[in-house]
Design a protein around this motif. Structure first.
Motif, PDB file in Angstrom:
ATOM      1  N   GLU A 124      55.496  36.924  34.189  1.00 58.82           N
ATOM      2  CA  GLU A 124      54.157  37.291  34.620  1.00 58.82           C
ATOM      3  C   GLU A 124      54.163  37.641  36.105  1.00 58.82           C
ATOM      4  OE1 GLU A 124      51.985  37.527  32.383  1.00 58.82           O
ATOM      5  OE2 GLU A 124      50.012  37.535  33.321  1.00 58.82           O
ATOM      6  N   ALA A 125      54.818  36.823  36.919  1.00 57.62           N
ATOM      7  CA  ALA A 125      54.883  37.065  38.359  1.00 57.62           C
ATOM      8  C   ALA A 125      55.577  38.386  38.648  1.00 57.62           C
ATOM      9  CB  ALA A 125      55.614  35.918  39.045  1.00 57.62           C
ATOM     10  N   TYR A 126      56.640  38.668  37.934  1.00 58.67           N
ATOM     11  CA  TYR A 126      57.348  39.935  38.132  1.00 58.67           C
ATOM     12  C   TYR A 126      56.473  41.111  37.716  1.00 58.67           C
ATOM     13  CZ  TYR A 126      60.641  43.720  37.424  1.00 58.67           C
ATOM     14  OH  TYR A 126      61.261  44.938  37.457  1.00 58.67           O
ATOM     15  N   ARG A 127      55.797  40.932  36.572  1.00 58.04           N
ATOM     16  CA  ARG A 127      54.963  41.995  36.027  1.00 58.04           C
ATOM     17  C   ARG A 127      53.865  42.391  37.026  1.00 58.04           C
ATOM     18  NH1 ARG A 127      50.231  42.419  33.085  1.00 58.04           N
ATOM     19  NH2 ARG A 127      49.789  40.206  33.069  1.00 58.04           N
ATOM     20  N   LEU A 128      53.268  41.385  37.665  1.00 58.61           N
ATOM     21  CA  LEU A 128      52.140  41.643  38.551  1.00 58.61           C
ATOM     22  C   LEU A 128      52.585  42.168  39.905  1.00 58.61           C
ATOM     23  CD1 LEU A 128      49.986  38.511  37.703  1.00 58.61           C
ATOM     24  CD2 LEU A 128      49.641  40.859  36.943  1.00 58.61           C
ATOM     25  N   ASN A 129      53.846  42.054  40.238  1.00 56.75           N
ATOM     26  CA  ASN A 129      54.292  42.419  41.589  1.00 56.75           C
ATOM     27  C   ASN A 129      55.361  43.490  41.625  1.00 56.75           C
ATOM     28  OD1 ASN A 129      52.729  40.540  43.276  1.00 56.75           O
ATOM     29  ND2 ASN A 129      53.799  39.010  42.048  1.00 56.75           N
TER      30      ASN A 129
ATOM     31  N   LEU B  75      51.388  29.530  38.728  1.00 54.22           N
ATOM     32  CA  LEU B  75      51.518  30.973  38.908  1.00 54.22           C
ATOM     33  C   LEU B  75      51.261  31.397  40.345  1.00 54.22           C
ATOM     34  CD1 LEU B  75      52.084  33.569  37.321  1.00 54.22           C
ATOM     35  CD2 LEU B  75      49.637  33.882  37.148  1.00 54.22           C
ATOM     36  N   HIS B  76      50.302  30.758  41.038  1.00 52.27           N
ATOM     37  CA  HIS B  76      49.962  31.168  42.402  1.00 52.27           C
ATOM     38  C   HIS B  76      51.167  31.053  43.322  1.00 52.27           C
ATOM     39  CE1 HIS B  76      45.860  31.878  41.634  1.00 52.27           C
ATOM     40  NE2 HIS B  76      45.642  30.656  41.156  1.00 52.27           N
TER      41      HIS B  76
ATOM     42  N   ASN C  20      53.764  33.595  42.378  1.00 52.97           N
ATOM     43  CA  ASN C  20      53.346  34.933  42.787  1.00 52.97           C
ATOM     44  C   ASN C  20      53.718  35.193  44.241  1.00 52.97           C
ATOM     45  OD1 ASN C  20      52.230  36.931  41.259  1.00 52.97           O
ATOM     46  ND2 ASN C  20      50.320  35.822  40.930  1.00 52.97           N
ATOM     47  N   LYS C  21      53.387  34.218  45.079  1.00 50.43           N
ATOM     48  CA  LYS C  21      53.663  34.335  46.508  1.00 50.43           C
ATOM     49  C   LYS C  21      55.154  34.496  46.739  1.00 50.43           C
ATOM     50  CE  LYS C  21      50.535  31.947  49.536  1.00 50.43           C
ATOM     51  NZ  LYS C  21      50.240  30.597  50.045  1.00 50.43           N
TER      52      LYS C  21
ATOM     53  N   MET D  40      57.403  35.480  44.728  1.00 49.94           N
ATOM     54  CA  MET D  40      57.888  36.739  44.177  1.00 49.94           C
ATOM     55  C   MET D  40      57.626  37.882  45.152  1.00 49.94           C
ATOM     56  SD  MET D  40      59.328  38.278  41.624  1.00 49.94           S
ATOM     57  CE  MET D  40      59.295  37.251  40.184  1.00 49.94           C
ATOM     58  N   GLN D  41      56.440  37.887  45.750  1.00 52.96           N
ATOM     59  CA  GLN D  41      56.114  38.938  46.707  1.00 52.96           C
ATOM     60  C   GLN D  41      57.067  38.903  47.901  1.00 52.96           C
ATOM     61  OE1 GLN D  41      51.981  38.355  47.578  1.00 52.96           O
ATOM     62  NE2 GLN D  41      51.382  38.813  45.459  1.00 52.96           N
TER      63      GLN D  41
END
Length: 130
Positions: free
Chosen positions: A74-79, A105-106, A109-110, A112-113
RNA sequence: UCAGCAGGCCACCUUAUCGCUUUGUGCUGAAACAAGUUCAGGACAGGGAGGAAAGUCCGGACACCAUAGUGCAGCAUAGCGGGUAACGCCCGUCCCCCGGGUACUCGGGGAGGACCAGUGCAACAGAAAGCAAGUACAGUUCGGCUGUAGUGAAAUCAGGUAAACUCUAUGCGGUGCAACGCCAUGUAAACCCAUGUCCCGACAGCUAUCGGGAGAGAGCGGCACGUUCGAUGUGGGAGGGUAGGCGGUUAGAGGUGGUUGGUAACAACUAUCCGAGAUAAAUGAUAAGGAGGUUCUGAACCAAGUUCAGAAUUCACAGAAUCCGGCUUAUGGCCUGCUUUUAUU
């Protein structure tokens, strides 16, 4: 507005590529994630193939491994749009999960970015120097 | 109210946004004029984890190896009868043991065939519990022969023990969907080494072919038989390549209701309903609201406690991998019945 997709064609499946990735790939670590990357020859229209992995040693239960892999995807998909339009060569990615606790996830996400930004810098540098 | 036992049920829900996978429908673009097909893209609609998916402990289906054959070895099971595709599972029943209860039942448990075939083992006590001994007293046909006492559940007399060997009866071939079949890729029936075919007949003869016989060697989990293949064979070696697609692959010894048979497990008939199919492995993520559980606080009621309100917490075990039937283990909650404890009237 980018479309946040992650289809079959973009998943890393070839056993040979994965072996090559682990033996020859470069890596960036940003806890709790580790990215192994390698320029690779992929089918046409596919820029990047990515896979995720959670070691069985750290998470014995399949349910927990599944959950973490889903979050990583999910993290990869969104970023992934961060790198998608800025690469000339195609790459194979493998994300490893290093921590002993389950993430949210938060936080993922960070990380991953940050990871992808660092990757862009790194590949740019490699191109200029090489 | 508390605890135990037995049985049954559920496994958070709704909405929004963003995704994954699969099936179907029609659309757009491309490949040859049409039908149709193939590829790509996006649209709409539908399906998308469990009661244990787990452990892989039994039993099957299915596939290949020979339609899986005989004996030995090996393994498993063990009252009797039934159910089942089958079982080590389930049901009934007899016997034994335990607990209630009480003169007849209830609940639970039982690896419950055989130690007059052989071998082994046996705490304490005792001289002695099978290969070596033998105390005391009495009787004697004078033979350490007989009896008694003493120990013990049991004393040259037998008994106990088979989750001891063993015997008996019955059953079991092996490997597992990474089975197996096809396609693609690959110099791929490649390369190197070793070893290996003879006889008779059919044509006048050689080669070839056909029929019959022998046949080194090889396969069939171990051994023996047996059987099959058998010279374009068989065994071994080194190096290299592939490790991708399709089929198998999801509708089934399926669920639910009814009728009939049966004490029951279950069976037959009938109606109706459902249907994951991934493969570095989909079935998800985020947000809001709600239900339930738990904890804390307050209020009401005579009490153990219950009810109401507020706050916190999203929280049991756990993820299909060819498919079924069981068993075992892990685990949150609800309901029903029985027994027991406590409290109040």
């Amino acid at each position: 507005m980018p479309r946040f997709t992650f289809k079959k064609e973009e998943k890393l499946k070839s056993k040979r590529l994965i072996d090559a990735l682990f033996s020859e790939g470069n890596s960036i670590t940003r806890f709790p994630l580790k990215l192994i990357y390698l320029p690779a020859k992929l089918p046409e229209d596919t820029l990047i193939q990515a896979g995720v992995s959670v070691p069985k040693r750290r998470f014995k239960l399949a349910v927990k491994r599944n959950r973490i892999k889903r979050l990583m995807r999910e993290a990869y998909r969104l970023n992934k749009h961060l790198v998608f339009n800025k690469m000339q060569t195609s790459y194979a990615f493998m994300f490893l999960y290093l921590a002993n606790e389950e993430p949210d996830l938060h936080q993922l996400n960070k990380t991953m970015q940050q990871l992808l930004h660092q990757l862009l810098k790194r590949t740019h540098h490699e191109k200029e120097s090489g």
